[in-house]
Design an enzyme around this catalytic site. Structure first.
Site, short mmCIF file in Angstrom:
data_model
loop_
_atom_site.label_atom_id
_atom_site.label_comp_id
_atom_site.label_asym_id
_atom_site.label_seq_id
_atom_site.Cartn_x
_atom_site.Cartn_y
_atom_site.Cartn_z
N LYS A 39 0.78 -1.26 0.03
CA LYS A 39 0.13 0.06 -0.01
C LYS A 39 0.94 1.09 -0.25
O LYS A 39 1.84 1.24 -0.65
CB LYS A 39 -1.14 -0.15 1.17
CG LYS A 39 -1.77 -1.33 1.11
CD LYS A 39 -2.81 -1.47 1.99
CE LYS A 39 -3.56 -2.56 1.85
NZ LYS A 39 -4.96 -2.88 2.67
N GLY A 53 -7.35 -4.40 6.77
CA GLY A 53 -7.01 -3.89 7.73
C GLY A 53 -7.59 -3.60 9.22
O GLY A 53 -7.28 -2.74 9.89
N HIS A 60 -8.27 -2.54 -6.40
CA HIS A 60 -8.17 -2.97 -4.84
C HIS A 60 -9.28 -2.06 -4.19
O HIS A 60 -9.50 -1.07 -4.79
CB HIS A 60 -6.85 -2.51 -4.48
CG HIS A 60 -6.57 -2.86 -3.07
ND1 HIS A 60 -7.03 -1.88 -1.86
CD2 HIS A 60 -6.10 -3.84 -2.34
CE1 HIS A 60 -6.89 -2.65 -0.85
NE2 HIS A 60 -6.23 -3.70 -1.07
N GLU A 105 -11.21 -10.08 -1.42
CA GLU A 105 -10.67 -9.43 -0.38
C GLU A 105 -12.00 -8.89 0.15
O GLU A 105 -12.51 -7.83 -0.18
CB GLU A 105 -9.85 -8.25 -0.69
CG GLU A 105 -8.49 -8.54 -1.27
CD GLU A 105 -7.22 -7.79 -0.83
OE1 GLU A 105 -6.29 -8.08 -0.33
OE2 GLU A 105 -7.31 -6.62 -1.45
N GLU A 117 -9.51 -0.38 -1.76
CA GLU A 117 -9.32 1.13 -1.39
C GLU A 117 -9.13 2.15 -2.58
O GLU A 117 -9.50 3.21 -2.36
CB GLU A 117 -7.81 1.15 -0.72
CG GLU A 117 -7.69 0.68 0.82
CD GLU A 117 -6.66 -0.24 1.27
OE1 GLU A 117 -5.62 0.12 0.56
OE2 GLU A 117 -6.71 -0.92 2.33
P1 13P Z 1 -4.62 -6.39 5.34
O1 13P Z 1 -3.82 -7.55 5.42
O2 13P Z 1 -3.82 -5.02 5.88
O3 13P Z 1 -6.12 -6.47 5.98
O4 13P Z 1 -4.99 -5.72 3.85
C1 13P Z 1 -5.49 -6.71 2.98
C2 13P Z 1 -5.39 -6.11 1.66
O5 13P Z 1 -5.82 -5.10 1.36
C3 13P Z 1 -4.36 -6.50 0.69
O6 13P Z 1 -4.54 -6.28 -0.77
#
Ligand code: 13P
Length: 271
Positions: A13, A188, A97, A182, A99
């Site tokens: 990220k 997160g 993704h 995901e 996000e």
């Molecule tokens: P986390 O492992 O921090 O929950 O994030 C997952 C993610 O978004 C991987 O692309």
């Protein structure tokens, strides 16, 4: 058909300032090498570190970009094109993704005209990105997943099927596509999907692909899981039959990423 090779991706990220890049890469380089035939490891630093990481990283691990522009580069300030990644010999790209779907531009740009004008559904935009990146020779980790509201409303399968359908409408050759399921509520948050919850979705996706794409794609495509994967929960998840690896966020910045890579042995020992 050959068994699906386990895949562990580390999505850094927007992290990696100061000495972080060197520290993370050193841990990976010093780690006892997982047996190459059993696991593929790809790390995804921010764009500005791709070249550096690629130069420092052990040769059996590869790099991925975290995004790329939806078509050929032009006057799109701040974007990175698929062609540029190919020029840098970056083999992989993560697209769609959550996000980016939720917070950044992947939900609001269309392709009409030279400049984006019309708001289109983010599913189409992400699918267009997948198709374009593939056309340039990149391998794609396409992210899908439901929000907490969607899960609580019982629409998880509907949501991930719609996300996969948008891609299926633009892609005919799935050889270089991997799906990263995901669950948005697990990203997160420390709330990992249970192995049963993850397996249910991965199995459902394979069934959807079997019916709507081809049985061969359903059998061969890797479907990896992401969302609060760590060194402690990875083995139980890895043991699920339709789970072919992980896309790891926070834990990919820590030494426990190596333990997650090693969870691939759960698969090889059961094969
Ligand atoms: P986390 O492992 O921090 O929950 O994030 C997952 C993610 O978004 C991987 O692309």
């Amino acid at each position: 058909m050959a068994p699906r090779k386990f895949f562990v991706g580390g999505n850094w990220k927007c992290n990696g300032a100061g000495d972080d890049v060197k520290k993370i890469v050193t841990v990976l380089n010093d780690a006892e090498a997982p047996r190459a035939p059993s696991v593929k490891v790809v790390v995804s630093p921010p764009f500005v570190f791709l070249q550096q990481v690629k130069g420092l990283l052990r040769p059996d691990f590869a790099v991925a970009a975290q995004n790329c522009w939806v078509r050929k580069g032009d006057a799109f300030t701040g974007e990175i094109s698929a062609e540029m990644l190919v020029n840098l010999q970056v083999p992989w790209v993560i697209l769609g993704h959550s996000e980016r779907r939720a917070l950044l531009s992947d939900q609001m740009i269309s392709l009409s005209g030279k400049f984006p004008r019309k708001i289109v559904h983010n599913l189409t935009f992400v699918a267009d990105k997948v198709a374009y990146a593939l056309s340039q020779g990149l391998k794609v980790i396409a992210c899908i997943g439901e929000t907490l509201e969607q899960r609580e409303a019982g629409t998880t399968m509907e949501v991930v099927a719609a996300q996969t359908k948008a891609i299926a409408e633009k892609v005919s050759d799935w050889t270089n596509v991997m799906l990263a399921y995901e669950s948005v509520w697990a990203i997160g948050t420390g709330k990992v999907a249970s192995p049963a919850q993850a397996e249910e979705v991965h199995d459902g996706l394979r069934k959807w692909l079997n019916t709507n794409v081809t049985p061969a794609v359903a059998e061969s495509i890797r479907i990896i899981y992401g969302g609060s994967v760590n060194g402690a929960n990875c083995k139980e998840l890895a043991a699920q039959p339709d789970l072919d690896g992980f896309l790891v966020g926070g834990a990919s910045l820590k030494p426990e990423f190596v333990d997650i890579v090693k969870s691939a042995t759960v698969k090889s020992s059961s094969a």
